[in-house]
Design a protein around this motif. Structure first.
Motif, PDB file in Angstrom:
ATOM      1  N   ILE A   1     -24.081  11.741 -20.876  1.00 55.15           N
ATOM      2  CA  ILE A   1     -25.307  11.119 -20.257  1.00 55.15           C
ATOM      3  C   ILE A   1     -24.945  11.837 -18.827  1.00 55.15           C
ATOM      4  CG2 ILE A   1     -26.408   9.401 -18.786  1.00 55.15           C
ATOM      5  CD1 ILE A   1     -24.908   7.590 -21.632  1.00 55.15           C
ATOM      6  N   LEU A   2     -25.988  12.424 -18.499  1.00 55.75           N
ATOM      7  CA  LEU A   2     -25.906  13.127 -16.846  1.00 55.75           C
ATOM      8  C   LEU A   2     -26.881  12.218 -16.054  1.00 55.75           C
ATOM      9  CD1 LEU A   2     -25.422  15.214 -14.698  1.00 55.75           C
ATOM     10  CD2 LEU A   2     -27.155  16.702 -15.676  1.00 55.75           C
ATOM     11  N   PHE A   3     -26.495  11.758 -14.809  1.00 56.52           N
ATOM     12  CA  PHE A   3     -27.119  10.928 -14.154  1.00 56.52           C
ATOM     13  C   PHE A   3     -27.093  11.666 -12.826  1.00 56.52           C
ATOM     14  CE2 PHE A   3     -28.420   6.219 -14.274  1.00 56.52           C
ATOM     15  CZ  PHE A   3     -29.020   6.289 -13.024  1.00 56.52           C
ATOM     16  N   LEU A   4     -28.604  11.595 -12.404  1.00 60.63           N
ATOM     17  CA  LEU A   4     -28.761  11.856 -11.020  1.00 60.63           C
ATOM     18  C   LEU A   4     -29.043  11.078  -9.932  1.00 60.63           C
ATOM     19  CD1 LEU A   4     -28.777  14.546 -12.574  1.00 60.63           C
ATOM     20  CD2 LEU A   4     -30.654  15.309 -11.149  1.00 60.63           C
ATOM     21  N   THR A   5     -28.368  10.793  -9.049  1.00 56.96           N
ATOM     22  CA  THR A   5     -28.775   9.698  -7.962  1.00 56.96           C
ATOM     23  C   THR A   5     -28.275  10.159  -6.645  1.00 56.96           C
ATOM     24  OG1 THR A   5     -28.163   7.448  -7.231  1.00 56.96           O
ATOM     25  CG2 THR A   5     -26.528   8.537  -8.519  1.00 56.96           C
ATOM     26  N   ASP A   6     -28.943   9.794  -5.525  1.00 56.21           N
ATOM     27  CA  ASP A   6     -28.543  10.102  -4.049  1.00 56.21           C
ATOM     28  C   ASP A   6     -27.691   9.238  -3.341  1.00 56.21           C
ATOM     29  OD1 ASP A   6     -30.668   8.443  -3.751  1.00 56.21           O
ATOM     30  OD2 ASP A   6     -31.536   9.812  -2.225  1.00 56.21           O
ATOM     31  N   ASN A   7     -27.452   7.910  -4.296  1.00 59.86           N
ATOM     32  CA  ASN A   7     -26.831   6.958  -3.709  1.00 59.86           C
ATOM     33  C   ASN A   7     -25.542   6.608  -4.674  1.00 59.86           C
ATOM     34  OD1 ASN A   7     -29.580   5.736  -2.311  1.00 59.86           O
ATOM     35  ND2 ASN A   7     -27.727   6.282  -0.907  1.00 59.86           N
ATOM     36  N   PHE A   8     -24.488   6.663  -4.277  1.00 59.67           N
ATOM     37  CA  PHE A   8     -23.225   6.261  -5.298  1.00 59.67           C
ATOM     38  C   PHE A   8     -21.985   5.648  -4.402  1.00 59.67           C
ATOM     39  CE2 PHE A   8     -19.935   7.094  -8.437  1.00 59.67           C
ATOM     40  CZ  PHE A   8     -20.703   6.541  -9.515  1.00 59.67           C
ATOM     41  N   PRO A   9     -21.305   4.916  -5.015  1.00 61.99           N
ATOM     42  CA  PRO A   9     -19.799   4.311  -4.262  1.00 61.99           C
ATOM     43  C   PRO A   9     -19.243   5.511  -3.465  1.00 61.99           C
ATOM     44  CG  PRO A   9     -20.311   3.029  -6.236  1.00 61.99           C
ATOM     45  CD  PRO A   9     -21.399   4.220  -6.478  1.00 61.99           C
TER      46      PRO A   9
ATOM     47  N   LEU B   1     -36.435  15.257   4.382  1.00 63.84           N
ATOM     48  CA  LEU B   1     -35.688  16.540   4.244  1.00 63.84           C
ATOM     49  C   LEU B   1     -34.234  16.242   3.370  1.00 63.84           C
ATOM     50  CD1 LEU B   1     -35.903  17.789   7.968  1.00 63.84           C
ATOM     51  CD2 LEU B   1     -36.859  18.874   5.768  1.00 63.84           C
ATOM     52  N   ASP B   2     -33.774  15.093   3.596  1.00 67.40           N
ATOM     53  CA  ASP B   2     -32.575  14.592   3.068  1.00 67.40           C
ATOM     54  C   ASP B   2     -32.862  14.438   1.446  1.00 67.40           C
ATOM     55  OD1 ASP B   2     -30.447  12.982   1.965  1.00 67.40           O
ATOM     56  OD2 ASP B   2     -30.403  11.361   3.300  1.00 67.40           O
ATOM     57  N   TYR B   3     -33.909  13.927   1.148  1.00 61.92           N
ATOM     58  CA  TYR B   3     -34.241  13.812  -0.486  1.00 61.92           C
ATOM     59  C   TYR B   3     -34.545  15.235  -0.835  1.00 61.92           C
ATOM     60  CZ  TYR B   3     -35.447   8.921   1.154  1.00 61.92           C
ATOM     61  OH  TYR B   3     -35.621   7.709   1.673  1.00 61.92           O
ATOM     62  N   VAL B   4     -35.371  16.038  -0.316  1.00 65.23           N
ATOM     63  CA  VAL B   4     -35.483  17.283  -0.572  1.00 65.23           C
ATOM     64  C   VAL B   4     -34.257  18.233  -1.157  1.00 65.23           C
ATOM     65  CG1 VAL B   4     -36.981  19.537  -0.271  1.00 65.23           C
ATOM     66  CG2 VAL B   4     -38.077  17.269  -0.230  1.00 65.23           C
ATOM     67  N   SER B   5     -33.307  17.883  -0.032  1.00 65.48           N
ATOM     68  CA  SER B   5     -32.376  18.834  -0.028  1.00 65.48           C
ATOM     69  C   SER B   5     -31.228  18.321  -1.160  1.00 65.48           C
ATOM     70  CB  SER B   5     -31.420  19.055   1.404  1.00 65.48           C
ATOM     71  OG  SER B   5     -30.942  17.422   1.501  1.00 65.48           O
ATOM     72  N   PHE B   6     -31.297  17.402  -1.568  1.00 59.29           N
ATOM     73  CA  PHE B   6     -30.425  16.826  -2.421  1.00 59.29           C
ATOM     74  C   PHE B   6     -31.091  17.226  -3.911  1.00 59.29           C
ATOM     75  CE2 PHE B   6     -29.726  13.630  -6.167  1.00 59.29           C
ATOM     76  CZ  PHE B   6     -28.437  13.930  -6.270  1.00 59.29           C
TER      77      PHE B   6
END
Length: 427
Positions: free
Chosen positions: A3-11, A86-91
């Motif tokens: 499973i590949l999971f994409l998220t810009d928030n993680f511990p 810009l943060d979201y797009v760069s990720f």
């Protein structure tokens, strides 16, 4: 299965998306699956790198058996529409090629609230020829309109078209509320591919504990009825309502009731400045703390305040802190209309009040402070109700959806290959 999971928030970030993703992925690893998370360097909400991390183009670590890939992103504080975008797009731009450096997954899952991460998820699914699952935590960009962060424009219209495109292209959509599912169905999304998995709480972490006397004394709130807001201080939360209630309490001489704020976000500095200007001695602001420390601060609370702006959109959301409060046996003062208020009332886990109504909040605070048997009854009801929202159970529920989605994709490919082979033999 991989499973590949994409998220810009993680511990080590401690916001709701980070916690949900980590707790789900941890359970999937324990179930025997390989899980890879692509995320960025931890910096939420202050826009400052956490100690021990660098904003590198590509880095790897392992957390609870999860393979974590961290990519470069434009780092900024959780405030300001343009910079956050810009943060979201760069990720999105760095996460997509980074996916090519890992073993081929069986499915790609991408989570909102903003959907540029979902754009990356869709792109990766096309590049790796695997199904794309969209975990829907927020109706973005509708939420932008709801908080007034962006005026009506052609750009907003374009974003909504992109949103619908992603819903159509997702093999499966997993919203966190039944209201979200209803909204999507109203907009023409196939209900057959929408499966609700609500937020919940890690019942091993969030349990009822005794009040931390040492911490209470250090903050000067011992002996008081403490109502707390723990979480992101954002535009959507309209936390001035809590300060207005504090003013009413102070003017009425109710110095036995204290409001505690813990966290950061776009409005945190302005709120603290206003509290100081109003000389509110019955209010304390504290910075975010590591996840392992959060329970100590939860223990200080006699009531947990949950609040969002008074807007139709927020009748569809269920704040995750509701389940954490219930699990810890903390009565809820709930200023959110809709599906989440229905849970509070059905489980009898707290008292509701009209959003952005400080007088009603003041009344509920006074009622709780003067009726401790009521508080204990609400606490017991909350703990019983929280068992229905155990993160372990919810993680297994989502895993079944993932497995079904991946299996259907595999079966479809086999059928296509069989038809192709048959055509070749006929020729």
């Amino acid at each position: 299965m991989h499973i590949l999971f994409l998220t810009d928030n993680f511990p080590p970030e401690v916001n709701a998306p980070a916690s949900r993703t980590f707790e789900h992925c941890r359970e999937w690893v324990e179930a025997g699956h390989k899980v890879t998370v692509i995320t960025c360097a931890p910096n939420f909400p202050a826009g400052k790198l956490f100690e021990g991390y660098k904003n590198r183009l590509f880095g790897r670590e392992t957390m609870a058996g999860i393979d974590v890939v961290r990519v470069w992103s434009y780092i900024t504080a959780n405030e300001g529409f343009l910079r956050r975008t810009l943060d979201y797009v760069s990720f999105m731009l760095t996460a997509t090629p980074a996916s090519l450096a890992i073993a081929r997954p069986d499915i790609v899952v991408a989570t909102s609230p903003q959907f540029f991460t979902a754009c990356a998820g869709y792109a990766v699914s096309r590049l790796r020829r695997v199904p794309f699952m969209f975990e829907l935590r927020d109706l973005w960009p509708e939420s932008i309109r709801a908080v007034g962060a962006m005026k009506e424009s052609g750009l907003l219209t374009a974003l909504e078209k992109l949103e619908l495109f992603l819903y159509r292209k997702a093999a499966t959509i997993v919203p966190v509320t039944h209201s979200f599912k209803a909204k999507l169905c109203e907009r023409g999304v196939d209900p057959g591919k929408i499966h609700v998995v609500t937020n919940g709480a890690d019942l091993q972490l969030f349990q009822r504990v005794s009040k931390d006397r040492e911490l209470s004394e250090s903050l000067g709130i011992q002996g008081k009825f403490v109502a707390g807001y723990i979480g992101t201080h954002g535009l959507a939360h309209a936390l001035d309502t809590l300060l207005d209630a504090a003013v009413l309490l102070r003017d009425e001489g109710r110095d036995d009731i204290h409001l505690l704020f813990l966290g950061g976000g776009a409005t945190r500095a302005a709120l603290a400045e206003r509290a100081e200007m109003l000389k509110l001695d019955n209010v304390t602001f504290l910075d975010s703390v590591p996840k392992a420390e959060v329970v100590r601060y939860w223990s200080l609370l006699d009531a947990s305040v949950i609040h969002l702006r008074r807007t139709d959109l927020f009748t569809t959301v269920i704040p995750s802190k509701l389940f954490e409060s219930m699990a810890m046996g903390i009565p809820v003062l709930h200023g959110v209309r809709g599906e989440s208020a229905d849970i509070v009332e059905r489980e009898e886990a707290g008292l509701t009040f009209e959003p952005e109504n400080p007088a009603e909040l003041r009344d509920r605070l006074v009622r709780m402070a003067e009726d401790r048997p009521l508080c204990e009854r609400l606490a017991q009801n909350g703990m019983a109700g929280a068992r229905k929202y155990d993160r372990k159970y919810l993680a297994r529920k989502m895993l079944h959806i993932i497995e079904d989605c991946a299996m259907k994709n595999s079966s479809r490919h086999k059928e296509e290959k069989a038809l192709s082979d048959s055509d070749i033999r006929r020729k």
